[in-house]
Design an enzyme around this catalytic site. Sequence first.
Site, PDB file in Angstrom:
ATOM      1  N   GLU A   1      -4.200  15.373  10.006  1.00  0.00           N
ATOM      2  CA  GLU A   1      -4.962  16.676   9.663  1.00  0.00           C
ATOM      3  C   GLU A   1      -6.250  16.718  10.701  1.00  0.00           C
ATOM      4  O   GLU A   1      -6.517  17.657  11.317  1.00  0.00           O
ATOM      5  CB  GLU A   1      -5.681  16.417   8.205  1.00  0.00           C
ATOM      6  CG  GLU A   1      -6.279  17.789   7.805  1.00  0.00           C
ATOM      7  CD  GLU A   1      -6.899  17.681   6.584  1.00  0.00           C
ATOM      8  OE1 GLU A   1      -7.530  18.791   5.861  1.00  0.00           O
ATOM      9  OE2 GLU A   1      -6.954  16.399   6.020  1.00  0.00           O
TER      10      GLU A   1
ATOM     11  N   ARG B   1       1.202   1.057   4.961  1.00  0.00           N
ATOM     12  CA  ARG B   1       1.011   1.993   6.472  1.00  0.00           C
ATOM     13  C   ARG B   1       1.622   1.246   7.575  1.00  0.00           C
ATOM     14  O   ARG B   1       2.002   1.923   8.614  1.00  0.00           O
ATOM     15  CB  ARG B   1      -0.403   1.791   6.814  1.00  0.00           C
ATOM     16  CG  ARG B   1      -1.301   2.919   6.206  1.00  0.00           C
ATOM     17  CD  ARG B   1      -2.599   2.913   7.085  1.00  0.00           C
ATOM     18  NE  ARG B   1      -3.722   3.574   6.356  1.00  0.00           N
ATOM     19  CZ  ARG B   1      -3.607   5.265   6.468  1.00  0.00           C
ATOM     20  NH1 ARG B   1      -2.719   5.897   7.163  1.00  0.00           N
ATOM     21  NH2 ARG B   1      -4.521   5.796   5.883  1.00  0.00           N
TER      22      ARG B   1
ATOM     23  N   HIS C   1      -2.917  -1.378   2.620  1.00  0.00           N
ATOM     24  CA  HIS C   1      -2.374  -1.278   3.928  1.00  0.00           C
ATOM     25  C   HIS C   1      -1.058  -1.844   4.182  1.00  0.00           C
ATOM     26  O   HIS C   1      -0.489  -1.101   5.156  1.00  0.00           O
ATOM     27  CB  HIS C   1      -3.335  -1.814   5.123  1.00  0.00           C
ATOM     28  CG  HIS C   1      -4.428  -0.831   5.655  1.00  0.00           C
ATOM     29  ND1 HIS C   1      -5.494  -0.410   4.659  1.00  0.00           N
ATOM     30  CD2 HIS C   1      -4.722   0.049   6.672  1.00  0.00           C
ATOM     31  CE1 HIS C   1      -6.217   0.375   5.091  1.00  0.00           C
ATOM     32  NE2 HIS C   1      -5.743   0.581   6.423  1.00  0.00           N
TER      33      HIS C   1
ATOM     34  N   ARG D   1      -5.096   9.614  -1.070  1.00  0.00           N
ATOM     35  CA  ARG D   1      -6.630   9.891  -1.604  1.00  0.00           C
ATOM     36  C   ARG D   1      -6.742  11.596  -2.123  1.00  0.00           C
ATOM     37  O   ARG D   1      -7.498  11.617  -3.099  1.00  0.00           O
ATOM     38  CB  ARG D   1      -7.557   9.899  -0.348  1.00  0.00           C
ATOM     39  CG  ARG D   1      -8.777   9.377  -0.543  1.00  0.00           C
ATOM     40  CD  ARG D   1      -9.532   9.032   0.975  1.00  0.00           C
ATOM     41  NE  ARG D   1      -9.067   7.690   1.271  1.00  0.00           N
ATOM     42  CZ  ARG D   1      -9.601   6.422   1.033  1.00  0.00           C
ATOM     43  NH1 ARG D   1     -10.619   6.555   0.317  1.00  0.00           N
ATOM     44  NH2 ARG D   1      -9.141   5.328   1.670  1.00  0.00           N
TER      45      ARG D   1
ATOM     46  N   ILE E   1       1.241   9.176   6.095  1.00  0.00           N
ATOM     47  CA  ILE E   1       1.958   8.648   5.172  1.00  0.00           C
ATOM     48  C   ILE E   1       2.084   9.476   3.839  1.00  0.00           C
ATOM     49  O   ILE E   1       2.647   9.324   3.018  1.00  0.00           O
ATOM     50  CB  ILE E   1       1.861   7.135   5.007  1.00  0.00           C
ATOM     51  CG1 ILE E   1       0.409   6.818   4.303  1.00  0.00           C
ATOM     52  CG2 ILE E   1       1.913   6.401   6.283  1.00  0.00           C
ATOM     53  CD1 ILE E   1       0.620   5.439   3.670  1.00  0.00           C
ATOM     54  N   ASP E   2       0.755  10.266   3.809  1.00  0.00           N
ATOM     55  CA  ASP E   2       0.428  10.897   2.330  1.00  0.00           C
ATOM     56  C   ASP E   2       1.467  12.076   2.346  1.00  0.00           C
ATOM     57  O   ASP E   2       1.376  12.634   1.181  1.00  0.00           O
ATOM     58  CB  ASP E   2      -0.844  11.255   2.392  1.00  0.00           C
ATOM     59  CG  ASP E   2      -1.933   9.992   2.079  1.00  0.00           C
ATOM     60  OD1 ASP E   2      -2.819   9.841   2.624  1.00  0.00           O
ATOM     61  OD2 ASP E   2      -1.227   8.924   1.351  1.00  0.00           O
TER      62      ASP E   2
END
Lengths: 341, 341, 341, 341
Positions: free
Chosen positions: A103, A274, A271, A171, A126-127
């Site tokens: 973003e 990720r 992490h 998040r 990854i979200d």
Amino acid sequence: MRIGVLTGGGDCPGLNAVIRAIVRKGVPEYNYQFVGFRDGWRGPLEGVTMPLDIPAVRGILPRGGTILGSSRTNPFKVDGGVDQIRRTLMNLGVEALIAIGGEDTLGVAAKLHEKGVQVVGVPKTIDNDLSGTDYTFGFDTAVGIATEAIDRLHTTAESHHRALIVEVMGRHAGWIALHSGMAGGANVILIPEVPFDIDQVCDWVNSRFRTNYSPIVVVAEGATPKDGTMGVLTGEKDAFGHVRLGGIGESIAREIEERTGKEARTTVLGHVQRGGTPSSRDRWLATRFGLHAIDAVHDAAWGSMVALRGADIIRVPLAEATEKLKTVDPALYAEAAQFFG
Amino acid sequence: MRIGVLTGGGDCPGLNAVIRAIVRKGVPEYNYQFVGFRDGWRGPLEGVTMPLDIPAVRGILPRGGTILGSSRTNPFKVDGGVDQIRRTLMNLGVEALIAIGGEDTLGVAAKLHEKGVQVVGVPKTIDNDLSGTDYTFGFDTAVGIATEAIDRLHTTAESHHRALIVEVMGRHAGWIALHSGMAGGANVILIPEVPFDIDQVCDWVNSRFRTNYSPIVVVAEGATPKDGTMGVLTGEKDAFGHVRLGGIGESIAREIEERTGKEARTTVLGHVQRGGTPSSRDRWLATRFGLHAIDAVHDAAWGSMVALRGADIIRVPLAEATEKLKTVDPALYAEAAQFFG
Amino acid sequence: MRIGVLTGGGDCPGLNAVIRAIVRKGVPEYNYQFVGFRDGWRGPLEGVTMPLDIPAVRGILPRGGTILGSSRTNPFKVDGGVDQIRRTLMNLGVEALIAIGGEDTLGVAAKLHEKGVQVVGVPKTIDNDLSGTDYTFGFDTAVGIATEAIDRLHTTAESHHRALIVEVMGRHAGWIALHSGMAGGANVILIPEVPFDIDQVCDWVNSRFRTNYSPIVVVAEGATPKDGTMGVLTGEKDAFGHVRLGGIGESIAREIEERTGKEARTTVLGHVQRGGTPSSRDRWLATRFGLHAIDAVHDAAWGSMVALRGADIIRVPLAEATEKLKTVDPALYAEAAQFFG
Amino acid sequence: MRIGVLTGGGDCPGLNAVIRAIVRKGVPEYNYQFVGFRDGWRGPLEGVTMPLDIPAVRGILPRGGTILGSSRTNPFKVDGGVDQIRRTLMNLGVEALIAIGGEDTLGVAAKLHEKGVQVVGVPKTIDNDLSGTDYTFGFDTAVGIATEAIDRLHTTAESHHRALIVEVMGRHAGWIALHSGMAGGANVILIPEVPFDIDQVCDWVNSRFRTNYSPIVVVAEGATPKDGTMGVLTGEKDAFGHVRLGGIGESIAREIEERTGKEARTTVLGHVQRGGTPSSRDRWLATRFGLHAIDAVHDAAWGSMVALRGADIIRVPLAEATEKLKTVDPALYAEAAQFFG
């Protein structure tokens, strides 16, 4: 034509696959030259580069991370940042940029496009919370990692009597929690989109304990309780003046222990989600994103971003990715809730 | 209402996830009872059943195979087969069937639907060659297994000078070869849709050898050479009266050795691709297919099949899956060919 | 002869493999019957059993957990516990017990042996801290899980500038941290046997940052700082009256952030390390332990425990496992320290 | 002091971990300089080298293959080969060699040692058939890969009625077949050390079919039938003048189909077993081998080879590794046979 490539924001499995595809098509097919800008927007800002040719991308397809490095540098927060970028591009003879990021990175790309910079975007998170595309790369890998962890917790759940909480990334949106929770057979899934009632959570937990199995609770890091339903959270002080300094997973574990009298243990994957080698699906998607991104450059489709729609790669305006977050649809959450308790 | 469930055809990771979702929603949400028909269409044909309730599906989500067993029995090749099925359903009080299977199983389901049997289908094939749905479950797992194998071959390719051939599943369509070849960075991908020229293959192979790395060739089991371009194939006799009894992968390896003078080794993954725990994505897809299949029963959407369209689960007529095979689009193959040699 | 089998203590990958081997040899080879005592020593204490024959152990080899369940029940902490056990054994016609467990479970077994109960032991702990045997099963799996996590963290370490802390199991001994830290290429490994100096840790961390890569710190959950070198630990109150409620990994992360100014993130694998399918090596070891345990019963080698010595399975007195903890040798830690910083 | 390092023979997971450990200790601890000889003995023969310092070994710990490349070049089959090697070493100022390889590579090393060249060896083979050491690195990884394949085949075995044959590596010794067969719960394991009776194999296979599950047969590539018990093998002509051109696995599958009337499918893992990231245990062992090899150089222990004895690394004469093959003990095979059928 000389094209600059950069990767911004958090780490994400598949970044190197995108870079590789861009170069492996751009060089032989379009006769392009590439400049690797290092560390996200810092590269174009400060003119930090590395060679980016076919030898440079050899063998990087299965590697996590990004050979270009990354950062959260925002040129719009630097005085004269845009001009610096323009100067860098001019000095290096770079006519266009491919920005691979989430973003924030794509938001910068969108603004630069408005200011006349020729840029194409590739969506990364990854979200999976970027709008405009059915899926982003890195998501499938993160879900797979979380699901493997849940799989391993199930065997402990079958032979021991304690609640197991897994805190996963997410998040602002609960996609990883939703997908891994469903794939892993979790008994409760808590996501940011749906503030939870800790009493309801304990009901589900107890319901599972009564079947003689132990509950597995998957929690997105950004999940929050409904106001006033849970005593003390991270950062707040409790009756004894203690401040919880763990995450939401740890807080929920403590509440479950207090309210059910059963033991609870927390796993925080952090992490680990990720990193490492991307899944085959993420390599596939990232590779196709890269091929189509360089096609977009070739078609001078400035200000666009590649996206997945069904089984096709299409282009959408950069703004579409950055306008609003793609959050979990209540209907999808209801599908998952079928299995709670 | 009593619903019968069956799984027909070859093994496929995710079958158990579908069965679990059907029961886990059907019982509490719709108050259905379930009858598990064993071994594909043999179950309804011969009245072979097993209990199918919530306890029966406990813990099966991550398991490969199918608790119902499977077979390639075709009731339409049995005299009075359809009547036998009708009698079984009547005797057991089963009002509707959910058939989980591939082209053959769903073909039978479609015909039974035409004859008035209430049936809903769930598409299954690791080959991903069923029309009507963007993807089938089991495919992602098979691609992942093949990609891991290719990953492992790469390291040998980097330090030793021999061509490595991997034969993967895909009798009529090259989806597994295409996706794993792209995800694994193969240097050549051969699929049934595009008959290959063995000289071209050796050109790509030699081109790779010249870079000091060794080529990895991914071959779908159903790939075939252009007529007359390759000497002797499986089942054919060569000049010495020898008959090759391996697969296409082994044949290609021999040709490469003869034509390039370099060593070539073959890996045949075989049924390893069909088995074991489904990937997180396949569990997700299979679970959603199961939830939506029982919804289709609830909605009396007889003769329909659940399908994936983008990120949504929709219904399509059973016939759509069985009409024509979904083969690899030449444009997609061209994307992959970007990386050949 | 009727033999009782029980599994006590924490979950551990390989338990089912041991049970399976005991039954698969005991029945056909020695014509034994088996009684499965449920939930550790609670089984013989309260007479809670389940059938344990060849059908019961079908397919359990690759499964984590234990079909017998487990608990931390200690019959010596129950009034008349030993007599209860004797009565249970007599009522059920059980002549001997095979106890699969860790220090506590085998400690109980040793005492029962002293009191005349015929018992043989199999050593279990994922921490590898039982004396008398070169390795225990479950350890290799736990090390593999931790190593995979570290592998994934490396890619983030290569492209982002933050310290990554992984907290692994190991309350009293640092074997998992040592092996996974070495296998995963960690830059710092902290184990309970060697209290650490947080300043030294930060030196190693900064030394790594200077090479432009990020440090990975592997911490055993039982690692502790040298007295007075670290401000506030778990359970202690800091200057603001805050009490840290995370583990040692989280505490170290906070110290690193304060002292180096760099970001630090923690991963806590928790019970993920105990669960899921055992590695091939653990299945091998657990299977051989089971085969040799039933041989020990056949040889009336009461009070003994199977153990691995080199590549052979031998017998040692139960007491040997429970006398002292097997902790990491300083020389081994020095080998690992070769790679710190 | 300048040390040359070379890796000879087939690929093996862990080679890079050995190289890394040698350099990471040799440079800071002993102030050595290293020369990387490329492609096995070809390096010292033709003076082909590459830089080998700390930057060169960064990140290679988890990578399969070898950064030095490999070959099967034998300097003793080249006229004046030994003198060439001596000249290369002298020209480059290399005082000692560390040779990492299998029987052939270490055999050359042993002969060079006899001729006064200062050399230390590190034993390498995925087959685990080198004498003198309990285990070699690479073996655990290969066993793990084969076991994962067998795991995946089990689910197909549970729902479909066909025999599944897995051909694994092991030309002269059946260690991989034995360990993976036991870890994977195979129903039959065939190794080179014990010529098999195909009728007995079919008995075991039929015995398994009768339980309604399907048999899994693990075959080492070097397994052979007892003379005259099996019709036609690889390379032989059958009654129709056909010559089988597959491996022993394919031959056994055909025999099983003919004699039992059931379908049989073969998986040939091939070079997949040699490649890719080493397991945590192999990285551990390879790293310790490297640390102790450079210690051996420091101690001028010429003509020695590092070896694993229990949990310790010791030194043995190079000749010990090359004298005789380490084959599977009949007693161990008998333990595995407990589970056949």
